[in-house]
Design a protein around this motif. Structure first.
Motif, PDB file in Angstrom:
ATOM      1  N   GLY A 454       0.796  -1.222   0.000  1.00  0.00           N
ATOM      2  CA  GLY A 454       0.000   0.000   0.000  1.00  0.00           C
ATOM      3  C   GLY A 454       0.826   1.267   0.000  1.00  0.00           C
ATOM      4  O   GLY A 454       0.307   2.347  -0.292  1.00  0.00           O
ATOM      5  N   ARG A 455       2.140   1.140   0.301  1.00  0.00           N
ATOM      6  CA  ARG A 455       2.992   2.332   0.416  1.00  0.00           C
ATOM      7  C   ARG A 455       3.997   2.489  -0.720  1.00  0.00           C
ATOM      8  O   ARG A 455       4.678   3.512  -0.786  1.00  0.00           O
ATOM      9  CB  ARG A 455       3.763   2.291   1.743  1.00  0.00           C
ATOM     10  N   ILE A 456       4.140   1.496  -1.599  1.00  0.00           N
ATOM     11  CA  ILE A 456       5.193   1.579  -2.618  1.00  0.00           C
ATOM     12  C   ILE A 456       4.905   2.702  -3.608  1.00  0.00           C
ATOM     13  O   ILE A 456       3.751   3.041  -3.865  1.00  0.00           O
ATOM     14  CB  ILE A 456       5.366   0.241  -3.367  1.00  0.00           C
ATOM     15  N   ASP A 457       5.981   3.286  -4.148  1.00  0.00           N
ATOM     16  CA  ASP A 457       5.823   4.336  -5.163  1.00  0.00           C
ATOM     17  C   ASP A 457       6.586   4.024  -6.450  1.00  0.00           C
ATOM     18  O   ASP A 457       6.455   4.715  -7.445  1.00  0.00           O
ATOM     19  CB  ASP A 457       6.263   5.695  -4.615  1.00  0.00           C
ATOM     20  N   THR A 458       7.425   2.971  -6.423  1.00  0.00           N
ATOM     21  CA  THR A 458       8.206   2.582  -7.605  1.00  0.00           C
ATOM     22  C   THR A 458       8.112   1.076  -7.782  1.00  0.00           C
ATOM     23  O   THR A 458       8.221   0.336  -6.807  1.00  0.00           O
ATOM     24  CB  THR A 458       9.687   2.982  -7.438  1.00  0.00           C
ATOM     25  N   LEU A 654      17.782   2.892  -5.723  1.00  0.00           N
ATOM     26  CA  LEU A 654      16.467   3.524  -5.698  1.00  0.00           C
ATOM     27  C   LEU A 654      15.998   3.757  -4.261  1.00  0.00           C
ATOM     28  O   LEU A 654      15.417   4.795  -3.934  1.00  0.00           O
ATOM     29  CB  LEU A 654      15.450   2.655  -6.440  1.00  0.00           C
ATOM     30  N   GLN A 655      16.258   2.775  -3.398  1.00  0.00           N
ATOM     31  CA  GLN A 655      15.862   2.924  -1.994  1.00  0.00           C
ATOM     32  C   GLN A 655      16.629   4.050  -1.324  1.00  0.00           C
ATOM     33  O   GLN A 655      16.084   4.776  -0.481  1.00  0.00           O
ATOM     34  CB  GLN A 655      16.081   1.603  -1.251  1.00  0.00           C
ATOM     35  N   ALA A 656      17.909   4.212  -1.702  1.00  0.00           N
ATOM     36  CA  ALA A 656      18.719   5.289  -1.130  1.00  0.00           C
ATOM     37  C   ALA A 656      18.188   6.663  -1.521  1.00  0.00           C
ATOM     38  O   ALA A 656      18.434   7.655  -0.831  1.00  0.00           O
ATOM     39  CB  ALA A 656      20.169   5.134  -1.573  1.00  0.00           C
ATOM     40  N   GLN A 657      17.436   6.708  -2.629  1.00  0.00           N
ATOM     41  CA  GLN A 657      16.826   7.969  -3.067  1.00  0.00           C
ATOM     42  C   GLN A 657      15.501   8.240  -2.352  1.00  0.00           C
ATOM     43  O   GLN A 657      14.810   9.200  -2.666  1.00  0.00           O
ATOM     44  CB  GLN A 657      16.567   7.917  -4.582  1.00  0.00           C
ATOM     45  N   GLY A 658      15.159   7.355  -1.397  1.00  0.00           N
ATOM     46  CA  GLY A 658      13.910   7.527  -0.661  1.00  0.00           C
ATOM     47  C   GLY A 658      12.725   6.840  -1.299  1.00  0.00           C
ATOM     48  O   GLY A 658      11.587   7.038  -0.860  1.00  0.00           O
ATOM     49  N   ARG A 659      12.979   6.027  -2.319  1.00  0.00           N
ATOM     50  CA  ARG A 659      11.873   5.333  -2.988  1.00  0.00           C
ATOM     51  C   ARG A 659      11.490   4.078  -2.194  1.00  0.00           C
ATOM     52  O   ARG A 659      12.332   3.404  -1.614  1.00  0.00           O
ATOM     53  CB  ARG A 659      12.281   4.916  -4.404  1.00  0.00           C
ATOM     54  N   ARG A 660      10.197   3.758  -2.197  1.00  0.00           N
ATOM     55  CA  ARG A 660       9.702   2.489  -1.649  1.00  0.00           C
ATOM     56  C   ARG A 660       9.451   1.580  -2.844  1.00  0.00           C
ATOM     57  O   ARG A 660       8.540   1.825  -3.653  1.00  0.00           O
ATOM     58  CB  ARG A 660       8.448   2.716  -0.818  1.00  0.00           C
ATOM     59  N   VAL A 661      10.275   0.541  -2.963  1.00  0.00           N
ATOM     60  CA  VAL A 661      10.409  -0.185  -4.230  1.00  0.00           C
ATOM     61  C   VAL A 661       9.787  -1.577  -4.149  1.00  0.00           C
ATOM     62  O   VAL A 661      10.031  -2.332  -3.206  1.00  0.00           O
ATOM     63  CB  VAL A 661      11.897  -0.313  -4.607  1.00  0.00           C
ATOM     64  N   ALA A 662       8.997  -1.903  -5.175  1.00  0.00           N
ATOM     65  CA  ALA A 662       8.527  -3.270  -5.391  1.00  0.00           C
ATOM     66  C   ALA A 662       9.279  -3.841  -6.577  1.00  0.00           C
ATOM     67  O   ALA A 662       9.574  -3.136  -7.537  1.00  0.00           O
ATOM     68  CB  ALA A 662       7.027  -3.292  -5.659  1.00  0.00           C
ATOM     69  N   MET A 663       9.623  -5.124  -6.518  1.00  0.00           N
ATOM     70  CA  MET A 663      10.309  -5.813  -7.603  1.00  0.00           C
ATOM     71  C   MET A 663       9.439  -6.970  -8.071  1.00  0.00           C
ATOM     72  O   MET A 663       8.935  -7.753  -7.255  1.00  0.00           O
ATOM     73  CB  MET A 663      11.666  -6.343  -7.119  1.00  0.00           C
ATOM     74  N   VAL A 664       9.240  -7.072  -9.389  1.00  0.00           N
ATOM     75  CA  VAL A 664       8.469  -8.180  -9.966  1.00  0.00           C
ATOM     76  C   VAL A 664       9.412  -9.007 -10.823  1.00  0.00           C
ATOM     77  O   VAL A 664      10.070  -8.479 -11.727  1.00  0.00           O
ATOM     78  CB  VAL A 664       7.297  -7.675 -10.827  1.00  0.00           C
ATOM     79  N   GLY A 665       9.504 -10.304 -10.540  1.00  0.00           N
ATOM     80  CA  GLY A 665      10.396 -11.173 -11.306  1.00  0.00           C
ATOM     81  C   GLY A 665       9.947 -12.610 -11.243  1.00  0.00           C
ATOM     82  O   GLY A 665       8.975 -12.950 -10.566  1.00  0.00           O
ATOM     83  N   ASP A 666      10.682 -13.471 -11.967  1.00  0.00           N
ATOM     84  CA  ASP A 666      10.263 -14.877 -12.013  1.00  0.00           C
ATOM     85  C   ASP A 666      11.423 -15.857 -11.990  1.00  0.00           C
ATOM     86  O   ASP A 666      11.203 -17.047 -11.808  1.00  0.00           O
ATOM     87  CB  ASP A 666       9.439 -15.140 -13.275  1.00  0.00           C
ATOM     88  N   GLY A 667      12.639 -15.414 -12.173  1.00  0.00           N
ATOM     89  CA  GLY A 667      13.751 -16.346 -12.325  1.00  0.00           C
ATOM     90  C   GLY A 667      14.651 -16.434 -11.101  1.00  0.00           C
ATOM     91  O   GLY A 667      14.555 -15.644 -10.169  1.00  0.00           O
ATOM     92  N   VAL A 668      15.547 -17.428 -11.124  1.00  0.00           N
ATOM     93  CA  VAL A 668      16.530 -17.579 -10.052  1.00  0.00           C
ATOM     94  C   VAL A 668      17.375 -16.308  -9.933  1.00  0.00           C
ATOM     95  O   VAL A 668      17.708 -15.858  -8.837  1.00  0.00           O
ATOM     96  CB  VAL A 668      17.437 -18.801 -10.327  1.00  0.00           C
ATOM     97  N   ASN A 669      17.696 -15.702 -11.081  1.00  0.00           N
ATOM     98  CA  ASN A 669      18.532 -14.499 -11.056  1.00  0.00           C
ATOM     99  C   ASN A 669      17.783 -13.288 -10.493  1.00  0.00           C
ATOM    100  O   ASN A 669      18.378 -12.247 -10.278  1.00  0.00           O
ATOM    101  CB  ASN A 669      19.075 -14.188 -12.455  1.00  0.00           C
ATOM    102  N   ASP A 670      16.468 -13.424 -10.264  1.00  0.00           N
ATOM    103  CA  ASP A 670      15.697 -12.321  -9.674  1.00  0.00           C
ATOM    104  C   ASP A 670      15.534 -12.470  -8.171  1.00  0.00           C
ATOM    105  O   ASP A 670      15.077 -11.532  -7.507  1.00  0.00           O
ATOM    106  CB  ASP A 670      14.297 -12.259 -10.300  1.00  0.00           C
ATOM    107  N   SER A 671      15.858 -13.640  -7.608  1.00  0.00           N
ATOM    108  CA  SER A 671      15.512 -13.908  -6.210  1.00  0.00           C
ATOM    109  C   SER A 671      16.210 -12.948  -5.253  1.00  0.00           C
ATOM    110  O   SER A 671      15.610 -12.498  -4.275  1.00  0.00           O
ATOM    111  CB  SER A 671      15.841 -15.357  -5.845  1.00  0.00           C
ATOM    112  N   ALA A 672      17.473 -12.592  -5.525  1.00  0.00           N
ATOM    113  CA  ALA A 672      18.171 -11.663  -4.638  1.00  0.00           C
ATOM    114  C   ALA A 672      17.537 -10.275  -4.690  1.00  0.00           C
ATOM    115  O   ALA A 672      17.371  -9.612  -3.657  1.00  0.00           O
ATOM    116  CB  ALA A 672      19.652 -11.579  -5.025  1.00  0.00           C
ATOM    117  N   ALA A 673      17.160  -9.837  -5.878  1.00  0.00           N
ATOM    118  CA  ALA A 673      16.516  -8.528  -6.015  1.00  0.00           C
ATOM    119  C   ALA A 673      15.132  -8.532  -5.374  1.00  0.00           C
ATOM    120  O   ALA A 673      14.719  -7.534  -4.763  1.00  0.00           O
ATOM    121  CB  ALA A 673      16.410  -8.146  -7.490  1.00  0.00           C
TER     122      ALA A 673
END
Length: 770
Positions: A454-458, A654-673
């Protein structure tokens, strides 16, 4: 499907790395809780058991307890009983591997769960339960006795000498018998030095009854029998409506758990119908039959037959999906037409449906920060209200008012201030919201995920498998002068058939379709990780790979292929071979391989923008490919050529810029993000690693579901804020009015009952979410 390790949420494991083996999860069904102060008391008692943490939920009347090794279930039950409530451990079905050893226990568990679903486990249940007086019965009797009592008390012409004795006779059963569930809870809590909402009800109604009885015996005139009876009736009515509404609130989860088939028809060696057995007897690897219109019994792979499968209850998609041999199917879905023979790949608690139900239940048992604050407030609220009632009584007397007036004001304070609505404001909204999300193919790990969403902006989107379908295909072939297209495709297909890479499979499919016959065999095959493949095809040393790999092989690259590689907005596979043994190879063709954009991606990204979110495309693909996809779907901000570690760095930047970030992914290479983002959203068609790192899993393999998840979370938060505003505002405004004598106890009782009903009914509006 997301797997939640026992004893902790996905977030807790991500944050602390707690091994699941160190603890286990136990669910307690708790009887007797009526308000948020009850919740706080049970949590405190459970927390006194060494190493135990618990989240108690008033809406589900249960506790999810994280128990360290060495702590027995009996200790948890004893802790709840020490708080003044009854508890029992919810039975858990045994693993499939131990099925024979636990068949009897499984039967008992199924019987218990069926009884619990039909009747409930609490004294306040709406439905009849053998040997127990129900809330409905108490309400009917209270209303039948209160109606004539109210009439004779309010209509002066109907009053006759000694009418007060009739009023006493009508009131006593209402307060003492119909209102007994309130008084029993009060006595139980009093034995443990606790005061709850029931304490306020008992003090108010019993004070009105005893005061009026004393006045009647001593020959006085001012009695308040109707106050005691009508308030009790209002409170029973409110509890009755609340219980029915809470059953409706949990309907989504129950409907999920009831999707599975109860019986299954096994298939014989020829695929014909065999014996029909209970679903509990089905084993992994066995084959079973699904008839037209039948429910697929468990997860499996289709071996024979074709059908259209309706998975709407799991994914929210109304359009059936065609399946055939080799296709995976999910238990609980329906084969709308056609007959299938399916080999079971998972049974019992390992099925996708069981995991979804467990994930939803886990989310509903969790607590948001808002709810924890409400629980802390409620924990001290009741003693404060009792103190205010005493001060109100004393204040009226000191002001020179009659004892009767002081008494009425004090009783009104006690009744109006019950914090029931405060305890229900958050959990009921979460209960309905997460259940509705599951019906729409959105699995939320817990209340914290709702608050964060409910709070994310990016929102940052991976490309392959998220914005695009993840299915690679060859959409063009560039040949150098004099080279035969069929020959180039034959060599490329033969080489790539030895690789499992998605690009290799796309090349093989394209070559096979173009050739129309069997591809030749490549000898001496060798894969060069991330660059290309080499081998000998029909006596020629050949290669297929990136333009850089062609140069690495010492190949001569004609201008046509250089131009194709330079200008391409897709992945380029260069194919070449040497004219004769010992000679340098020559690049003969360039295959342009691309990933197709999902049909719904442009609309989904437009929906994300409408929600006020900044959309970023983050991918490891080349700049040209990424920007082409960005243009097609309407994303201006594209970050390409990023490694898995680089994706994490971009999220943190992005978080350091004050953004509240959501990440959408599907692969093993996305799990860390996904884990690094404030909110991780995993696509339904993705890997387990991505799903385990996420806060929200989209069962429907569609980017549009990501926008739905944000919209749903915001809607739930809006309902929670409305509920809390009503619950807090109601008490803040009503207590002074009652203390000043501006609210009669009857009006106070009706208002208090309505406040709880309002919160539940307001939360039920989430069932209409689309």
């Amino acid at each position: 499907m997301t797997e939640i390790a026992p004893g902790a949420s996905a977030d807790q494991h991500r944050a602390h790395g707690t091994p699941a083996a160190q603890s286990r999860a136990v669910v307690l069904e708790i009887e007797g809780m009526t308000c948020a102060s009850c919740v706080a008391r049970v949590e405190k008692r459970l927390a006194r058991v060494p190493g135990v943490t618990a989240a108690v939920n008033l809406a589900t009347e249960s506790a999810k307890v994280d128990v360290p090794q060495g702590v027995a279930d009996d200790e948890l039950v004893a802790a709840v009983q020490a708080a003044g409530y009854d508890a029992r451990v919810r039975a858990v079905a045994p693993p499939a591997a131990d099925h024979e050893a636990h068949e009897h226990a499984a039967d008992e568990t199924a019987a218990h769960e069926s009884e619990h679903a039909e009747h409930g486990a609490h004294d306040h249940d709406v439905e009849d339960e053998p040997g127990r007086t129900t809330l409905r019965t108490r309400l009917i009797v209270a209303a039948a006795l209160s109606a004539p009592l109210l009439l004779v008390s309010m209509a002066m012409p109907l009053q006759f000498p000694g009418w007060q004795w009739l009023a006493l006779a009508l009131t006593a059963p209402v307060v003492l018998w119909a209102g007994w569930p309130f008084h029993r809870a009060t006595l139980r809590n009093a034995r443990h030095g606790a005061a709850t909402m029931d304490t306020l009800i008992t003090l108010g109604t019993m004070a009105a009854l005893l005061w009026s009885a004393w006045v009647t015996v001593t020959g006085g005139m001012h009695v308040y029998f109707e106050v005691a009876a009508v308030v009790t009736t209002f409170l029973l009515l409110g509890r009755f409506i609340e219980q029915r509404s809470k059953r409706r609130a949990g309907a989504a989860l129950r409907s999920l758990m009831e999707l599975g088939a109860r019986d299954v028809t096994l298939a014989d060696a020829e695929g014909r119908d065999g014996a029909t057995v209970p679903i509990e007897r089905l084993r992994t690897g066995e084959r079973f039959v699904v008839r037209p219109g039948g429910t697929i019994a468990t997860d499996g792979v289709v071996e024979h037959g074709e059908a259209a499968v309706d998975a709407s209850m799991l994914t929210g998609e109304s359009v059936p999906v065609a399946v055939g041999p080799g296709a995976s199917v999910t238990g609980g879905t329906i084969a709308t037409d056609g007959r299938l023979v399916v080999r079971a790949t998972a049974v019992g608690g390992d099925t996708r449906l069981a995991r979804i139900a467990a994930l939803v239940e886990d989310a509903q048992a969790g607590k948001s920060q808002i709810q924890r604050l409400a629980d802390r407030i409620s924990g001290v609220f009741v003693p404060v209200v009792i103190g205010l009632a005493v001060l109100t009584f004393a204040g009226w007397l000191l002001a020179g008012q009659p004892v009767e007036a002081a008494f009425v004001a004090a009783v009104a304070v006690l009744i109006i201030a019950c914090p029931c609505a405060l305890g229900l404001a958050t959990p009921v909204a979460i209960l309905v919201g997460t259940g509705r999300g599951a019906q729409r193919g959105i699995l939320i790990t817990g209340p914290e995920a709702i608050e964060t969403a409910g709070r994310i902006d990016t929102i940052v989107l991976d490309k392959t498998g998220t914005v695009t379908s993840g299915r690679m295909s060859v959409h063009d072939a560039v040949l150098t002068g004099g080279n035969d297209r069929a020959e180039a495709l034959r060599v490329a297909g033969a080489l790539e058939s030895g690789s499992e890479h998605p690009i290799a499979r796309a090349v093989v499919a394209f070559a096979t379709e173009a050739q129309g016959d069997v591809l030749p065999h490549a000898t001496g095959f060798r894969s060069h990780a991330g660059r290309g493949v080499t081998g000998v095809v029909e006596g020629r040393e050949a290669f297929a790979g990136s333009p850089a790999f062609a140069l690495e092989r010492g190949a001569r690259v004609p201008a046509e292929i250089e131009a194709a590689a330079r200008d391409a907005e897709s992945t380029v596979v260069v194919v070449g071979w040497a004219s004769a043994p010992g000679m340098s190879p020559t690049a003969r063709a360039a295959l342009l391989v691309g990933d197709t954009v999902r049909d719904d991606s442009p609309a989904a990204i437009a929906a994300l923008r409408e929600l006020g979110l900044d959309v970023v495309l983050l991918t490891g693909d080349a700049e040209g490919v990424a920007r082409a996809v960005g243009r097609e779907v309407g994303i201006d901000r594209v970050i390409a050529g990023v490694s898995p570690e680089g994706k994490v760095d971009e999220i943190r930047r992005l978080q350091a810029q004050g953004r509240r970030v959501a990440m959408v992914g599907d692969g093993v290479n996305d799990s860390a993000a996904l884990a690094a983002a404030d909110l991780g959203i995993a696509m339904g068609g993705g890997t387990d690693a991505a799903m385990n790192a996420s806060d929200i899993t989209l069962v429907r393999d569609s980017l549009g579901a990501a926008a739905d998840s944000v919209r749903l979370s915001r809607r739930v938060l809006g309902i929670i804020r409305g509920n809390l505003f009503w619950a807090f505002g109601y008490n803040v405004a009503a207590i002074p009015l009652a203390a000043l004598g501006l609210l009669t106890p009857m009006i106070a009782g009706a208002a208090m009952a309505f406040s709880s009903v309002f919160v539940v009914l307001n939360s039920l509006r989430l069932r209409a979410f689309r």
